[in-house]
Design an enzyme around this catalytic site. Structure first.
Site, PDB file in Angstrom:
ATOM      1  N   ASP A   7       1.097  -1.105  -0.047  1.00 57.94           N
ATOM      2  CA  ASP A   7       0.064   0.135   0.019  1.00 57.94           C
ATOM      3  C   ASP A   7       0.989   1.218   0.057  1.00 57.94           C
ATOM      4  O   ASP A   7       1.485   1.705   1.116  1.00 57.94           O
ATOM      5  CB  ASP A   7      -0.956  -0.141   1.123  1.00 57.94           C
ATOM      6  CG  ASP A   7      -1.865   1.153   1.326  1.00 57.94           C
ATOM      7  OD1 ASP A   7      -2.232   1.815   0.141  1.00 57.94           O
ATOM      8  OD2 ASP A   7      -2.209   1.493   2.405  1.00 57.94           O
ATOM      9  N   GLU A  68      -1.002  -1.391  -4.538  1.00 61.03           N
ATOM     10  CA  GLU A  68      -2.161  -0.449  -4.890  1.00 61.03           C
ATOM     11  C   GLU A  68      -2.137   0.570  -6.037  1.00 61.03           C
ATOM     12  O   GLU A  68      -1.046   1.380  -5.835  1.00 61.03           O
ATOM     13  CB  GLU A  68      -2.860   0.172  -3.874  1.00 61.03           C
ATOM     14  CG  GLU A  68      -4.266   0.790  -3.960  1.00 61.03           C
ATOM     15  CD  GLU A  68      -4.807   1.223  -2.557  1.00 61.03           C
ATOM     16  OE1 GLU A  68      -5.596   0.467  -2.022  1.00 61.03           O
ATOM     17  OE2 GLU A  68      -4.418   2.290  -2.209  1.00 61.03           O
ATOM     18  N   ASP A 141      -2.631   0.938   6.937  1.00 65.21           N
ATOM     19  CA  ASP A 141      -1.735   0.708   5.741  1.00 65.21           C
ATOM     20  C   ASP A 141      -1.387  -0.554   5.834  1.00 65.21           C
ATOM     21  O   ASP A 141      -1.039  -1.195   4.655  1.00 65.21           O
ATOM     22  CB  ASP A 141      -0.474   1.788   5.892  1.00 65.21           C
ATOM     23  CG  ASP A 141      -0.822   3.224   6.225  1.00 65.21           C
ATOM     24  OD1 ASP A 141      -1.594   3.783   5.234  1.00 65.21           O
ATOM     25  OD2 ASP A 141      -0.543   3.561   7.307  1.00 65.21           O
TER      26      ASP A 141
END
Length: 181
Positions: A7, A68, A141
């Site tokens: 992430d 991501e 996260d």
């Protein structure tokens, strides 16, 4: 298959490593956050992020890396930092010759929650259940990174098989055309 989910973030970059196969719950191997000093210069922060990700890649030896995909936000400075962190993550994996994939937040949410508009709490709850964890991974996260890894574990194999089949079919068509000449 062992997948590292990332992430991306310039200050906090979530990292989660999951092992498993499509359709199965999977096992969490590692979870954490690579942090950079917000007071440091951009080049130093990107270098620190690269060093941290490379160390984790060396330690956990994933077979694939999923990141991501950067999406539009209202805060342009935040998008730029996230895009830079994403580039560092993809580069770190590419240096090791690892296959990479990117997923939008809605693709990840849909994969783990069955709903592309799920909120962070729902994603964390589902990741905790899917990976059979005793407690929810923190910070958010890190939980998001695990969700990205699960998404790739469950969907990435299918995507790559479809791409391989399409490439094989294209090669067969080209070979057939060549034979008819």
């Amino acid at each position: 298959m062992r997948v590292m989910g990332i992430d991306p973030g310039l200050t906090r970059c979530g990292v989660g490593v999951v092992e498993g196969r499509p359709g199965a719950p999977g096992t969490m191997i590692a979870v954490g956050v690579v942090r950079t000093d917000p007071e440091a210069g951009l080049a130093d922060r990107l270098l620190a992020l690269d060093d941290g990700l490379r160390a984790l890649l060396d330690e956990h030896r994933p077979e694939a890396v999923a990141v991501e995909r950067v999406f539009s936000q209202h805060n342009v400075a935040s998008v730029i930092g996230t895009a830079q962190a994403s580039g560092i993550a993809l580069l770190a994996a590419a240096r090791l010759g690892l296959p990479t994939a990117t997923y939008t937040p809605s693709e990840v949410k849909n994969a783990v929650c069955g709903n592309g508009t799920a909120d962070k709490r729902q994603v964390t709850t589902m990741v905790t259940r899917i990976l059979r964890l005793k407690q929810a991974p923190k910070p958010a996260d890190a939980a998001d990174a695990l969700a990205i890894a699960v998404c790739h574990l469950w969907r990435g194999g299918v995507k790559s098989r479809i791409a391989e089949a399409a490439a094989s079919q294209a090669a067969a068509v080209a070979a057939a055309k060549e034979r008819t000449r």
